[in-house]
Design an enzyme around this catalytic site. Sequence first.
Site, PDB file in Angstrom:
ATOM      1  N   TRP A 316     -86.319 -61.472  -8.816  1.00 54.33           N
ATOM      2  CA  TRP A 316     -85.118 -61.318  -9.638  1.00 54.33           C
ATOM      3  C   TRP A 316     -84.016 -60.598  -8.871  1.00 54.33           C
ATOM      4  O   TRP A 316     -82.833 -60.857  -9.036  1.00 54.33           O
ATOM      5  CB  TRP A 316     -85.457 -60.554 -10.918  1.00 54.33           C
ATOM      6  CG  TRP A 316     -84.308 -60.338 -11.866  1.00 54.33           C
ATOM      7  CD1 TRP A 316     -83.888 -61.168 -12.863  1.00 54.33           C
ATOM      8  CD2 TRP A 316     -83.420 -59.209 -11.906  1.00 54.33           C
ATOM      9  NE1 TRP A 316     -82.808 -60.639 -13.529  1.00 54.33           N
ATOM     10  CE2 TRP A 316     -82.502 -59.439 -12.958  1.00 54.33           C
ATOM     11  CE3 TRP A 316     -83.306 -58.037 -11.162  1.00 54.33           C
ATOM     12  CZ2 TRP A 316     -81.492 -58.524 -13.293  1.00 54.33           C
ATOM     13  CZ3 TRP A 316     -82.295 -57.131 -11.485  1.00 54.33           C
ATOM     14  CH2 TRP A 316     -81.409 -57.381 -12.530  1.00 54.33           C
ATOM     15  N   HIS A 317     -84.442 -59.655  -8.024  1.00 51.76           N
ATOM     16  CA  HIS A 317     -83.451 -58.851  -7.324  1.00 51.76           C
ATOM     17  C   HIS A 317     -82.731 -59.608  -6.229  1.00 51.76           C
ATOM     18  O   HIS A 317     -81.665 -59.190  -5.800  1.00 51.76           O
ATOM     19  CB  HIS A 317     -84.110 -57.599  -6.728  1.00 51.76           C
ATOM     20  CG  HIS A 317     -84.312 -56.517  -7.728  1.00 51.76           C
ATOM     21  ND1 HIS A 317     -85.366 -56.508  -8.600  1.00 51.76           N
ATOM     22  CD2 HIS A 317     -83.580 -55.424  -8.013  1.00 51.76           C
ATOM     23  CE1 HIS A 317     -85.283 -55.440  -9.374  1.00 51.76           C
ATOM     24  NE2 HIS A 317     -84.200 -54.762  -9.044  1.00 51.76           N
ATOM     25  N   GLY A 318     -83.311 -60.693  -5.760  1.00 47.64           N
ATOM     26  CA  GLY A 318     -82.607 -61.412  -4.707  1.00 47.64           C
ATOM     27  C   GLY A 318     -83.374 -62.620  -4.228  1.00 47.64           C
ATOM     28  O   GLY A 318     -84.596 -62.647  -4.276  1.00 47.64           O
ATOM     29  N   PHE A 467     -75.624 -59.652  -9.257  1.00 45.71           N
ATOM     30  CA  PHE A 467     -76.753 -60.295  -9.914  1.00 45.71           C
ATOM     31  C   PHE A 467     -76.273 -61.247 -10.959  1.00 45.71           C
ATOM     32  O   PHE A 467     -75.943 -60.863 -12.044  1.00 45.71           O
ATOM     33  CB  PHE A 467     -77.681 -59.223 -10.487  1.00 45.71           C
ATOM     34  CG  PHE A 467     -78.432 -58.572  -9.367  1.00 45.71           C
ATOM     35  CD1 PHE A 467     -77.809 -57.616  -8.603  1.00 45.71           C
ATOM     36  CD2 PHE A 467     -79.686 -58.994  -9.040  1.00 45.71           C
ATOM     37  CE1 PHE A 467     -78.472 -57.059  -7.532  1.00 45.71           C
ATOM     38  CE2 PHE A 467     -80.363 -58.435  -7.959  1.00 45.71           C
ATOM     39  CZ  PHE A 467     -79.753 -57.456  -7.211  1.00 45.71           C
TER      40      PHE A 467
END
Lengths: 467, 491
Positions: A316-318, A467
């Site tokens: 999710w973070h990258g 994000f």
Amino acid sequence: MVFASLIFICFFLPLNLILYYAYDNITYRNILLTAFSLVFYAWGEPIWVLLLLFTAALDYGNALLIERFRDTRLATLGIWFSVTANLGLLMSFKYSGFIVENFNFLFGTTMHVPSIALPIGISFYTFQTISYVIDVYRGEAVAQRKFLNFLMFVSMYQQLVAGPIVRYVDIMNEVEQRDHNLKLIWLGIQRFTIGLFKKVCIANVAAEFVARYLDGDLSQLSVGEAWFGILMFSVQIYFDFSGYSDMAIGLGKMFGFHFLENFNYPYISRSATEFWRRWHMSLGSFFRDYVYIPLGGKARRPYFNLMVVWFLTGLWHGASWNFILWGLYFGCLILIERLFLFKILDNIPRIFGHLYLLFMAILGWALFYFVDLHRLMHFFGILFGQAGAQAWNYELTIALQENVFWLIIALILCLPIYPWAERKAKELVHRFSVIWLMATAFQIILFVMSITMLVGKTYNPFIYYRF
Amino acid sequence: MFDTTLAKNVMRVQIGLFVLVPAIWGTLFFIMPHAKESEYEKRPLCPAPAFSWDALLDNYTDSLDLYFSDNFPFREDFVKMAFQFNRWKGWHSDEMTFYATTSPVEGQLNTDSLMMDSMARAEQIIEAEGKAESSHGVMIYKGMAIQIFGGSEKLSNQYVNMVNTYEERFRGKAKVHVMITPTHQEYYLPNEYRHSSERKIINYIYENVTKNVTTSDVCGYLQAHRNEYIFFNTDHHWTGRGAYYAYVAFCKANKMEPVPIEKMEQHFIPGYLGSLYRLTLDPTVKERIDSVEYLIPPTQNKMYILSGANYSRRSPTPLFVKFAKGGNSYGVFLGGDLPLLCVDTDVKNGRKAVLIKNSYGNAFAPYLISHFEQVYIVDYRYFKGNLVNLVNQFGITDVIIMSNSFSSNTSTHTSYILNLLNGRGGTTTTTTPATGSTPTNTPTNTPNGNTPSNTPTTPNKQPNPTNPPSNPPSNPSAPSNPPAPTSPTGQ
């Protein structure tokens, strides 16, 4: 637009507040908030605001469908459609490049790697709408009949671009009816001021060190500088993100909303398990409620479920392997803690738990920071004295000297000083009413300082913003 | 505790302040006149961005953000206060302050973009002299701004190869000279703050070029005069006087008699705050404001800008631009960095020189006119022609390569010099680059700037979510490896 900008503070917010409180009608106020939020979003993403509207419309419709046709196949279709559509959108915008790259690598194909610009906040609002539809499906929330209200929930600028991930169930009682009073507005301003200070005066300062030590030629770095650099990143990301969450919560209060806390002094944790109960809590609870528990939680295949959750958290973070590694890294730590480490930690002095967590968290941030795996390896080499770097250099001494006061303050503020001060103030305020004035003066000083530092800088990065 | 009258009043006041004071500031923005330039930061301020539907979809809102913050009411006071706050972050020694330069802006030497703040522009200007590889920040030591040298033998090897290639290419036709000058660090920075020694690296280069190349002991001659005003306090360049002593070194190495300094016409341009001030905005440096001394040799001369096919077009231009002032005072020398100049003198000795230089050479070039019939001046960063053709066409007898320590250890600069030998043919371009040294520095009025890193929301446009905002500079690799006849001992 960003909160920590002069245009927001001098134009957008005052105008919004004045217009909001000018007329006491909830529909008017909701329309106003929605309109302002769309402008706020369009300011940064003039085109992708349409995607936001589309996502909102899609899930507004889906939720009504699910509720209307509850317990039939149509409802199941609705939920699958919603989840797939949302995740599909997220995947196309955020992960298509990553997917194609890896596909090419695995199968030797040479497909063109797409490179799509990521619309702001997409990771946040898609998760928001997914949680809404699932909650409606589970019967935990009643589907919102008015599109305006739903759109307001999704697009509310207070929490749109960088969290916290506000769930519909948390604010559903405040959509049509909010308590507005002096105290709440004041608390909101207070919270916003603290967040602004964290962001501008601490996170942005730390960011300069991060750029200096971590972005340049690593072969010139000394070991001391490498450790200091990653320590600064640990400071930056915490104050950046928690500052932004503070501002979000404060802004929510100013308009009568109560958002849940997102950070609870994570650096005082004594284990990775505890750390993730204090860091980005809205994300952790999302994965817990919508992935971990549906998969079986602790009851069925707990370790597998754990690793799935952490894989997804990292992802999710990258869209890059280092983030996945970072997620799995914490997954492993939590696993180890559960298996035997807790027993050890419980039987040794508490300080070791603190040191253990800080060490692991800081190393984790190195994993998080370096997207390029070669640089990552090189950096780890330097950290542990394997890359032939000198141990210390005079530039570092000077840097520490010239920033020592700031550094001490930044480190102290990682501790729960503010809640302690608040408690003390509440106890003493009955006897010393001057405390009110002191508190106010303090807020004003923080605010003016933050504005001053903002004026001096035209560049204001925010990590979780992408994000 | 929130119910007391005091509490309620305090809350009301604070809410009022929070809403009204910024709003008043916003209103003032519309009422107060907007300054064109920041006095404190020495840079132009962003004017109102031009609206168009295209711009709206692109970066109009970013420009608005910048427009507002650049013209924030009482901005100068805030910026000064911000500087003070920054100093209160820690303990500063009276004697010295260190400014680490962050990753410099890559690429273009375009200083027209208003998006850049003074630091980024100043960095670009300094970068034009020698990049991050060889520069390790700026130390303010006893009020003088000193760039810290980070060169090495490894980084110098490419330069040595380049010089040797020159010697080989011009053997029998022209004499090749190399001059490398040290900078402030060599004379004014204590050893413990140095990374590498400029003198040692310069000697390394001198020892490794072939014997036919003449080397000049600039280091030694400057050393003897280091108590004179040979380097600026606020700028990375040397003064006219410093360049004079380098000229003396050159003469001695070539068995020529230098014109005594007393025979030169001495002039001053006061009030110069140079690149290193603009980079650091350090107040101690500001106090040591410079004046630009220039010495006019007694030889009759006429200088021309050369352009066109076979360099046939000659536009007269003064050797010293006497009206240069303010931040562009260093531009008095040659009028700045131009691709190709030619000075015709009344000397009759059959010798013609070409000086290959960056802006350090500007202060040095005028002294050559007393010793050559013609002096051609090539700025290797902007000259697009073929140097070999130039030497052949004009019968040049002496090729003088002049660098400072930083640029001799910077691969892009060495490559520039090397590529002059293979240039594009007889034409030169006439584009005048807008570096800080040119007297005319006209910023364009459209703020559609090209530096994304200065706007708050641009990082969002990157596909990779957590790319750190300033991209790490990639190590420039040498574009072409010349066939080096003698490779010096590599590291």
